[in-house]
Scaffold this active site. Structure first.
Site, PDB file in Angstrom:
ATOM      1  N   LEU A 253       0.850  -1.175   0.019  1.00  0.00           N
ATOM      2  CA  LEU A 253      -0.088  -0.096   0.021  1.00  0.00           C
ATOM      3  C   LEU A 253       0.778   1.357  -0.131  1.00  0.00           C
ATOM      4  CD1 LEU A 253      -2.690   1.070   0.357  1.00  0.00           C
ATOM      5  CD2 LEU A 253      -2.643   1.114   2.817  1.00  0.00           C
TER       6      LEU A 253
ATOM      7  N   HIS B 169       6.643   1.930  11.183  1.00  0.00           N
ATOM      8  CA  HIS B 169       7.314   3.205  10.741  1.00  0.00           C
ATOM      9  C   HIS B 169       6.378   4.306  10.771  1.00  0.00           C
ATOM     10  CE1 HIS B 169       8.977   5.706   7.484  1.00  0.00           C
ATOM     11  NE2 HIS B 169       9.991   4.842   7.375  1.00  0.00           N
TER      12      HIS B 169
END
Length: 338
Positions: free
Chosen positions: A127, A231
């Site tokens: 994604l 992240h």
């Protein structure tokens, strides 16, 4: 203006997808910035769409967000079943217990245990949205359209599904968990290992990874702080997965310690709440409820965001939406509320 829509990746998308991969900042194994690895991945995805599969067999269904003129400005993918050739390895954070009657002490410690618990599961990943169109809901569209792809042909996707999020990195780009663990066993930089994994599969992980559990208390504090932490650029995607019904059960990536979440396909919110409706009319302009719509299956799959009027088992859409989905009056489309 032509409506953006999702469609299967094409060989001709390679330059645009490579540009997206380079903008991702690295760490996305399923969207490698290496030209050879990415070209091979796209070629395999194109082959997967053409297979006419009847069950999960390791196919990769990569979708691209077409801005309406053929240009890919986002990606997402569904992996029908992972690790069928050499296994899919990750760490499970478990607890171990030690007791000493002599010292009257009881001590619990976290340990990282190598597992193959997700071998054979499906996966959603890859994604990424071009920075130029962020903030317009396109990430949410890409994420949820993957589930409508699964809903159209659930028999070709494994029932247990997972998603790996990129692990946290320091502002200078360093990866504390890799530096504390992986580097000592693979003897290469994180990026090199990630590209090798994308290009050649994960057999080398099974060959070189630590064979035994690792006590978390022996890791540097910075590495410990990474466990299950996404992240910074993956936090929004992580929240969307949790909102869909995925759960984090202390599984982490073996390279960067990013969280791995899981769900049963039937429990994913977008799939559970979607309905198949007949297009009763196609009108000139958008009106109705904000929705995500999908039509076709596998190689013919299309999806887009649109306003649509739902009444019973029928739906009214506008011409731009019909064009994006490649449908006519009387067609059946899958609908879910935005």
């Amino acid at each position: 203006m032509t409506k953006p829509f999702l469609r299967p990746v094409r060989e001709s998308d390679f330059p645009a997808v490579l540009d997206l991969a380079r903008q991702s900042g690295g760490g996305m194994t399923n969207l490698p910035a290496d030209e050879q690895a990415l070209r091979a991945r796209i070629a395999f995805a194109v082959e997967s769409f053409a297979r006419d599969a009847s069950m999960p067999g390791g196919e990769v269904y990569m979708l691209t967000l077409d801005r309406g003129d053929g240009q890919a400005v986002g990606t997402a993918a569904v992996f029908s079943a992972i690790g069928l050739d050499s296994g899919f390895v990750n760490y499970k954070i478990n607890w171990t217990f030690h007791a000493s009657k002599q010292l009257n002490k009881r001590i619990s410690r976290r340990v990282l245990v190598p597992t193959h618990d997700f071998t054979g599961s499906a996966e959603v990943g890859s994604l990424f949205v071009s920075p130029e169109i962020r903030g317009g809901g396109f990430g949410k569209l890409l994420a949820r359209a993957r589930y409508l792809f699964i809903a159209q042909t659930p028999e070709i996707i494994a029932e247990h599904i997972c998603a790996e999020l990129r692990g946290w990195r320091a502002p200078d780009g360093s990866q504390p968990f890799w530096d504390a663990v992986g580097r000592h066993f693979f003897e290469m930089d994180f990026e090199e290992a990630d590209v090798h994994n994308a290009a050649n599969g994960n057999q080398f992980i099974a060959d070189l990874m630590p064979r035994y559990p690792i006590y978390v208390c022996l890791l540097p504090p910075a590495a410990r702080d990474c466990l299950g932490r996404p992240h910074d650029n993956a936090v929004a995607a992580y929240k969307m997965l949790l909102d869909e019904g995925f759960e984090f059960d202390d599984y982490i990536d073996i390279f960067d310690a990013g969280p791995l979440v899981e769900a049963k396909t039937k429990n994913i919110r977008t799939i559970r709440e979607s309905r198949v409706l007949a297009v009763s009319d196609i009108v000139e302009s958008e009106a109705g409820e904000d929705s995500i719509l999908a039509a076709g299956a596998v190689a013919a799959f299309r999806a887009c965001r649109a306003k649509a009027k739902v009444a019973g088992e029928e739906i009214v859409i506008d011409r731009e939406t019909a064009k994006a989905l490649n449908v006519d009056k009387g067609a059946r489309v899958r609908w879910v509320k935005w």
